[in-house]
Design a protein around this motif. Structure first.
Motif, PDB file in Angstrom:
ATOM      1  N   ARG A  53      -4.014  17.585  -7.440  1.00  0.00           N
ATOM      2  CA  ARG A  53      -2.849  17.270  -8.440  1.00  0.00           C
ATOM      3  C   ARG A  53      -1.460  17.325  -8.007  1.00  0.00           C
ATOM      4  O   ARG A  53      -1.457  18.359  -7.133  1.00  0.00           O
ATOM      5  N   ASP A  57      -5.629  -3.755 -15.835  1.00  0.00           N
ATOM      6  CA  ASP A  57      -4.527  -4.053 -14.738  1.00  0.00           C
ATOM      7  C   ASP A  57      -5.332  -4.992 -13.750  1.00  0.00           C
ATOM      8  O   ASP A  57      -6.177  -4.952 -13.559  1.00  0.00           O
ATOM      9  N   ASN A  95       0.624  11.245  -9.641  1.00  0.00           N
ATOM     10  CA  ASN A  95      -0.140  12.029 -10.436  1.00  0.00           C
ATOM     11  C   ASN A  95      -1.117  12.724  -9.719  1.00  0.00           C
ATOM     12  O   ASN A  95      -1.261  14.145  -9.878  1.00  0.00           O
ATOM     13  N   ASN A  96      -1.931  12.168  -8.881  1.00  0.00           N
ATOM     14  CA  ASN A  96      -2.766  13.116  -7.925  1.00  0.00           C
ATOM     15  C   ASN A  96      -2.922  12.247  -6.662  1.00  0.00           C
ATOM     16  O   ASN A  96      -2.562  10.995  -6.412  1.00  0.00           O
ATOM     17  N   ARG A 133      -2.548   8.169  -6.940  1.00  0.00           N
ATOM     18  CA  ARG A 133      -2.459   7.491  -8.183  1.00  0.00           C
ATOM     19  C   ARG A 133      -1.224   7.778  -9.027  1.00  0.00           C
ATOM     20  O   ARG A 133      -0.679   9.105  -9.107  1.00  0.00           O
ATOM     21  N   LYS A 141      -1.267   3.246 -11.056  1.00  0.00           N
ATOM     22  CA  LYS A 141      -2.669   2.688 -10.668  1.00  0.00           C
ATOM     23  C   LYS A 141      -3.014   3.293  -9.514  1.00  0.00           C
ATOM     24  O   LYS A 141      -2.309   4.380  -8.494  1.00  0.00           O
ATOM     25  N   ILE A 142      -4.062   3.304  -8.649  1.00  0.00           N
ATOM     26  CA  ILE A 142      -4.645   3.935  -7.552  1.00  0.00           C
ATOM     27  C   ILE A 142      -4.327   3.010  -6.369  1.00  0.00           C
ATOM     28  O   ILE A 142      -4.864   1.869  -6.591  1.00  0.00           O
ATOM     29  N   THR A 183      -5.780  11.411 -14.634  1.00  0.00           N
ATOM     30  CA  THR A 183      -5.226  12.335 -13.485  1.00  0.00           C
ATOM     31  C   THR A 183      -6.353  12.984 -13.128  1.00  0.00           C
ATOM     32  O   THR A 183      -6.393  13.574 -11.930  1.00  0.00           O
ATOM     33  N   LEU A 199      -9.721  15.739  -4.607  1.00  0.00           N
ATOM     34  CA  LEU A 199      -8.700  15.269  -5.361  1.00  0.00           C
ATOM     35  C   LEU A 199      -7.811  16.431  -5.865  1.00  0.00           C
ATOM     36  O   LEU A 199      -8.244  17.730  -5.691  1.00  0.00           O
ATOM     37  N   PHE A 205      -4.829   2.850  -2.146  1.00  0.00           N
ATOM     38  CA  PHE A 205      -5.385   3.242  -0.853  1.00  0.00           C
ATOM     39  C   PHE A 205      -4.462   2.780   0.236  1.00  0.00           C
ATOM     40  O   PHE A 205      -3.989   1.841   0.495  1.00  0.00           O
ATOM     41  N   GLN A 231       0.846  -1.179   0.006  1.00  0.00           N
ATOM     42  CA  GLN A 231      -0.072   0.060   0.106  1.00  0.00           C
ATOM     43  C   GLN A 231       0.870   1.074  -0.248  1.00  0.00           C
ATOM     44  O   GLN A 231       1.735   1.508   0.785  1.00  0.00           O
ATOM     45  N   PRO A 268      -9.105  -0.508   0.563  1.00  0.00           N
ATOM     46  CA  PRO A 268      -9.166  -1.326  -0.694  1.00  0.00           C
ATOM     47  C   PRO A 268      -8.134  -1.645  -1.239  1.00  0.00           C
ATOM     48  O   PRO A 268      -7.129  -0.755  -1.430  1.00  0.00           O
ATOM     49  N   GLN A 318      -6.175  11.460  -3.796  1.00  0.00           N
ATOM     50  CA  GLN A 318      -7.540  11.531  -3.520  1.00  0.00           C
ATOM     51  C   GLN A 318      -7.884  11.294  -2.001  1.00  0.00           C
ATOM     52  O   GLN A 318      -7.257  10.450  -1.548  1.00  0.00           O
TER      53      GLN A 318
END
Lengths: 108, 115
Positions: free
Chosen positions: A50, B56, A30-31, A92, A95-96, B100, A48, A98, A2, B43, A33
């Motif tokens: 950036r 992905d 990149n950002n 992110r 990929k994002i 983004t 969000l 958490f 993570q 998550p 959130q």
């Protein structure tokens, strides 16, 4: 693994006070959130920011981002009982990812 | 605007059984995500679809998990056979497009208990 790590893991404050949660991450992004999750429910997107931004506001929420320190903070002003929830940061890049979240409890 | 729909909301099965979850994203959202959320954790992305193609699936345990998104709309996530450690909430999310500026909209989740 993570990417984001929230701090503290849990926070209890009196209604009306401000709540601050922090998020640290390890690689470039990149950002970033912030999401809220009420008990037993799905996540709700809050804000969000950036990578080229330093601060954003949305209502009672204020988010800052320091890319040099790889950290972000979420400030909730004038907390309410309805703010009781878990708060997650998500970074992110390709990929994002958490973090584990901060459990916020607003005391009446 | 209708949100992301998931079913069932709860499922209890015994280990080694099979289970399937269904997700209907927000209309017009090209990107669909499946996450696994274990109690007390954030998550974890299992799979991301762009329309009906996989973007992905690096964290999807492919020996037991499978997912499909036929026609680029609804999606199903299957576990066969289930293990005790699969007990978690399975969240589906959708967004207009990756990038983004995307915002993910989450469904209520399916809480899976494996006995």
């Amino acid at each position: 693994s993570q990417q984001g790590e929230e701090d503290p893991q849990a926070l209890s404050i009196q209604e009306g006070e401000n709540a601050t949660m922090n998020c640290s991450y390890k690689t470039s992004i990149n950002n970033l959130q912030w999401y809220r999750q009420n008990s037993g429910r799905g996540l709700v997107h809050l804000i969000l920011i950036r990578s080229n931004e330093r601060e954003k506001h949305s209502g009672r929420l204020r988010v800052t981002l320091d890319t040099s320190k790889k950290s972000s903070s979420l400030l909730i002003t004038a907390s309410r009982a309805a703010d009781t929830a878990s708060y997650f940061c998500a970074t992110r890049h390709d990929k994002i990812i958490f973090g584990k979240g901060t459990r916020l409890h607003i005391l009446p | 605007e209708a949100g992301v729909a998931q079913s069932p909301r709860y499922k209890i099965i015994e280990k080694r059984q099979s289970v399937a979850f269904w997700c209907n994203p927000i209309s017009g959202h090209a990107t669909l995500y499946w996450y696994q959320q274990i109690l007390g954790q954030g998550p974890k992305l299992l799979i991301q679809f762009q329309n009906n193609g996989v973007v992905d699936d690096s964290q999807l345990p492919k020996d037991r998990f499978s997912a499909e998104r036929l026609k680029g709309v609804d999606s199903t996530l299957k576990i066969q056979p289930a293990k005790l450690e699969d007990s978690a909430v399975y969240l589906c999310a959708s967004s207009l497009a990756p990038g983004t500026g995307d915002t993910q909209y989450f469904g209520p989740g399916t809480r899976l208990t494996v006995l």
